[in-house]
Design a protein around this motif. Structure first.
Motif, mmCIF file in Angstrom:
data_model
loop_
_atom_site.group_PDB
_atom_site.id
_atom_site.type_symbol
_atom_site.label_atom_id
_atom_site.label_comp_id
_atom_site.label_asym_id
_atom_site.label_seq_id
_atom_site.Cartn_x
_atom_site.Cartn_y
_atom_site.Cartn_z
ATOM 1 N N UNK A 68 28.888 42.497 30.828
ATOM 2 C CA UNK A 68 30.018 42.215 31.718
ATOM 3 C C UNK A 68 30.733 43.522 32.054
ATOM 4 N N UNK A 69 31.503 43.554 33.145
ATOM 5 C CA UNK A 69 32.293 44.753 33.465
ATOM 6 C C UNK A 69 33.255 45.090 32.333
ATOM 7 N N UNK A 70 33.517 46.388 32.154
ATOM 8 C CA UNK A 70 34.280 46.831 30.996
ATOM 9 C C UNK A 70 35.788 46.851 31.218
ATOM 10 N N UNK A 71 36.227 47.446 32.294
ATOM 11 C CA UNK A 71 37.640 47.754 32.445
ATOM 12 C C UNK A 71 38.458 46.481 32.629
ATOM 13 N N UNK A 72 39.502 46.324 31.816
ATOM 14 C CA UNK A 72 40.278 45.081 31.815
ATOM 15 C C UNK A 72 40.920 44.797 33.169
ATOM 16 N N UNK A 73 41.368 45.859 33.854
ATOM 17 C CA UNK A 73 42.033 45.645 35.138
ATOM 18 C C UNK A 73 41.068 45.098 36.184
ATOM 19 N N UNK A 74 39.792 45.391 36.052
ATOM 20 C CA UNK A 74 38.816 44.846 37.001
ATOM 21 C C UNK A 74 38.788 43.325 36.919
ATOM 22 N N UNK A 75 38.917 42.800 35.714
ATOM 23 C CA UNK A 75 38.940 41.348 35.541
ATOM 24 C C UNK A 75 40.196 40.754 36.175
ATOM 25 N N UNK A 76 41.288 41.462 36.049
ATOM 26 C CA UNK A 76 42.529 40.997 36.672
ATOM 27 C C UNK A 76 42.376 40.950 38.188
ATOM 28 N N UNK A 77 41.708 41.954 38.739
ATOM 29 C CA UNK A 77 41.496 41.982 40.184
ATOM 30 C C UNK A 77 40.572 40.849 40.628
ATOM 31 N N UNK A 78 39.601 40.525 39.794
ATOM 32 C CA UNK A 78 38.735 39.385 40.106
ATOM 33 C C UNK A 78 39.552 38.093 40.142
ATOM 34 N N UNK A 79 40.501 37.975 39.216
ATOM 35 C CA UNK A 79 41.357 36.781 39.194
ATOM 36 C C UNK A 79 42.221 36.701 40.452
ATOM 37 N N UNK A 80 42.698 37.849 40.918
ATOM 38 C CA UNK A 80 43.504 37.869 42.141
ATOM 39 C C UNK A 80 42.668 37.401 43.331
ATOM 40 N N UNK A 81 41.416 37.847 43.379
ATOM 41 C CA UNK A 81 40.525 37.446 44.471
ATOM 42 C C UNK A 81 40.260 35.943 44.423
ATOM 43 N N UNK A 82 40.012 35.422 43.233
ATOM 44 C CA UNK A 82 39.791 33.977 43.103
ATOM 45 C C UNK A 82 41.031 33.194 43.519
ATOM 46 N N UNK A 83 42.186 33.702 43.126
ATOM 47 C CA UNK A 83 43.437 33.049 43.528
ATOM 48 C C UNK A 83 43.578 33.038 45.047
ATOM 49 N N UNK A 84 43.234 34.153 45.673
ATOM 50 C CA UNK A 84 43.348 34.250 47.127
ATOM 51 C C UNK A 84 42.390 33.281 47.816
ATOM 52 N N UNK A 85 41.182 33.160 47.269
ATOM 53 C CA UNK A 85 40.205 32.233 47.842
ATOM 54 C C UNK A 85 40.662 30.789 47.659
ATOM 55 N N UNK A 86 41.146 30.475 46.465
ATOM 56 C CA UNK A 86 41.567 29.099 46.182
ATOM 57 C C UNK A 86 42.807 28.709 46.982
ATOM 58 N N UNK A 87 43.780 29.625 47.051
ATOM 59 C CA UNK A 87 45.019 29.309 47.760
ATOM 60 C C UNK A 87 44.815 29.316 49.267
ATOM 61 N N UNK A 88 43.885 30.145 49.731
ATOM 62 C CA UNK A 88 43.612 30.210 51.156
ATOM 63 C C UNK A 88 44.668 30.931 51.960
ATOM 64 N N UNK A 89 45.620 31.539 51.280
ATOM 65 C CA UNK A 89 46.691 32.245 51.980
ATOM 66 C C UNK A 89 47.404 33.177 51.009
ATOM 67 N N UNK A 90 48.185 34.080 51.568
ATOM 68 C CA UNK A 90 49.033 34.931 50.750
ATOM 69 C C UNK A 90 50.275 34.157 50.344
ATOM 70 N N UNK A 91 50.804 34.497 49.185
ATOM 71 C CA UNK A 91 52.007 33.827 48.710
ATOM 72 C C UNK A 91 53.116 34.849 48.501
ATOM 73 N N UNK A 92 54.335 34.397 48.525
ATOM 74 C CA UNK A 92 55.481 35.285 48.421
ATOM 75 C C UNK A 92 55.906 35.483 46.977
ATOM 76 N N UNK A 93 56.837 36.406 46.773
ATOM 77 C CA UNK A 93 57.290 36.778 45.446
ATOM 78 C C UNK A 93 57.739 35.634 44.566
#
Length: 376
Positions: A68-93
């Motif tokens: 699996x990929x090593x760097x922990x932040x890469x996994x966080x970025x993958x989660x952000x991408x999944x969130x973006x795909x699932x939500x289908x839109x950007x969300x506010x603060x």
């Protein structure tokens, strides 16, 4: 590589577990590169092939031996991408709290979400581990364009690329917005420097065309990363001030796009961050301090830390030597690269960037230091 066991690594990590043939392969690559780059009868495809081989050794090894990929932040970025795909839109603060910063600079994540959808991959994990290799390979092109603007000596050009590839230890080529923004930053700088070499007749019309072509790259940088647009503004402005790049249009466009984004989409985050940014302005010693968790512990981590420091110091010393040994013609012609190498330390005056500023300074200096290091 099939014999490498990563399930029980020592303090020295993968370095100690790699077989002898790996290190022999690196030695052969290095020797072959130095031989072919000095042979005028050899095609440029030879140093390119050796450089690609070096990057494969450096960047692909982890992708091959680790499951699996090593760097922990890469996994966080993958989660952000999944969130973006699932939500289908950007969300506010208010909807995302501390994660809001990702939706306020979504360029990289939106692009990767599009790749996931277009390829039919389950998620970004399908290609995330190979991103360091891809981003490193793509950086070769702008580096070649930049170096060839100032010399036709292929030994100097390719040695600069080789030194950059070896000394680029900061690790910002992982699956992150910074890796994409840095690549685009080098691309914009390369075009700006190359177009400055254009002959006078019809120059204005060409500058307008090239500015229009660069706007998408500039926009991608602005909507993807917080620091890189600032670095690009300062770098281009410095080139304009010294008369190397005389058209301020690109700088003005960049400032307008940057201001428009910061005053709209990213305003919620900046509204909270600005007080701390003002407080840290001018506190250079504090801004260059490493953050919690970045102090190495254990023999392996200490060895890696000192090796990285020595490598960076060596590049700086070689670059200083190259400035003088390269001769006055090269020093005069490549003065813009000296300027661009001197701009990143100014960032330390402005902000600590989450205790990562010293690493970002080194990263932005390296492409230009490598050129002069190659001249030594």
């Amino acid at each position: 590589m099939a014999t490498v066991d990563v399930s029980d690594l020592s303090a020295f990590g993968l370095t100690k577990e790699l077989p002898l043939v790996y290190w022999l392969g690196l030695a052969v690559l290095t020797g072959g590169f130095w031989h072919c780059v000095r042979d005028p009868l050899r095609s440029n495809l030879w140093p390119l092939a050796y450089t690609v081989g070096l990057l494969v050794f450096e960047r692909a090894t982890q992708a091959v031996v680790y499951p699996t990929p090593l760097y922990a932040w890469a996994w966080k970025h993958d989660a952000v991408i999944e969130h973006l795909i699932d939500a289908g839109r950007l969300q506010r603060g208010p909807e995302l709290a501390e994660m809001a910063v990702y939706d306020q600079w979504p360029g990289f994540f939106a692009a990767q979400a599009a790749v996931v959808k277009l390829t039919g991959a389950e998620n970004a994990l399908a290609f995330m581990a190979w991103w360091p290799l891809l981003s490193s390979l793509l950086m070769v092109l702008p580096l070649l364009l930049i170096y060839r603007t100032f010399t036709q000596d292929r030994r100097l050009v390719w040695t600069g690329v080789w030194i950059f590839s070896v000394a680029n230890w900061v690790g910002q080529d992982y699956f992150s917005p910074q890796s994409m923004a840095f690549l685009l930053y080098l691309g914009v700088i390369a075009v700006a420097l190359r177009r400055a070499e254009a002959p006078a007749p019809g120059r204005r019309a060409r500058q307008i065309v090239w500015t229009a072509l660069l706007v998408p790259l500039i926009a991608a940088i602005v909507v993807s990363h917080q620091l890189t647009p600032v670095m690009l503004v300062v770098s281009l402005a410095a080139l304009c001030v010294m008369g190397r790049y005389r058209d301020w249009t690109l700088v003005i466009v960049l400032v307008l796009v940057f201001a428009a984004w910061n005053l709209t989409a990213s305003l919620p985050f900046l509204r909270e961050a600005v007080p701390d940014m003002i407080k840290s302005f001018g506190d250079v010693s504090s801004n260059l301090e490493r953050g919690y968790g970045s102090v190495p512990t254990g023999s392996g981590a200490l060895f890696a830390s000192w090796a990285a420091r020595i490598l960076s110091a060596l590049v700086v010393l070689l670059a200083a030597a190259g400035v003088f040994l390269g001769g006055k013609p090269l020093r005069t012609r490549a003065r813009p690269l000296l300027l661009l190498a001197g701009v990143p330390p100014l960032l330390a005056i402005a902000n600590g960037y989450g205790s990562e500023m010293i690493f970002r300074v080194l990263m932005f200096m390296l492409p230009f230091l490598a050129f002069f290091a190659a001249a030594s």
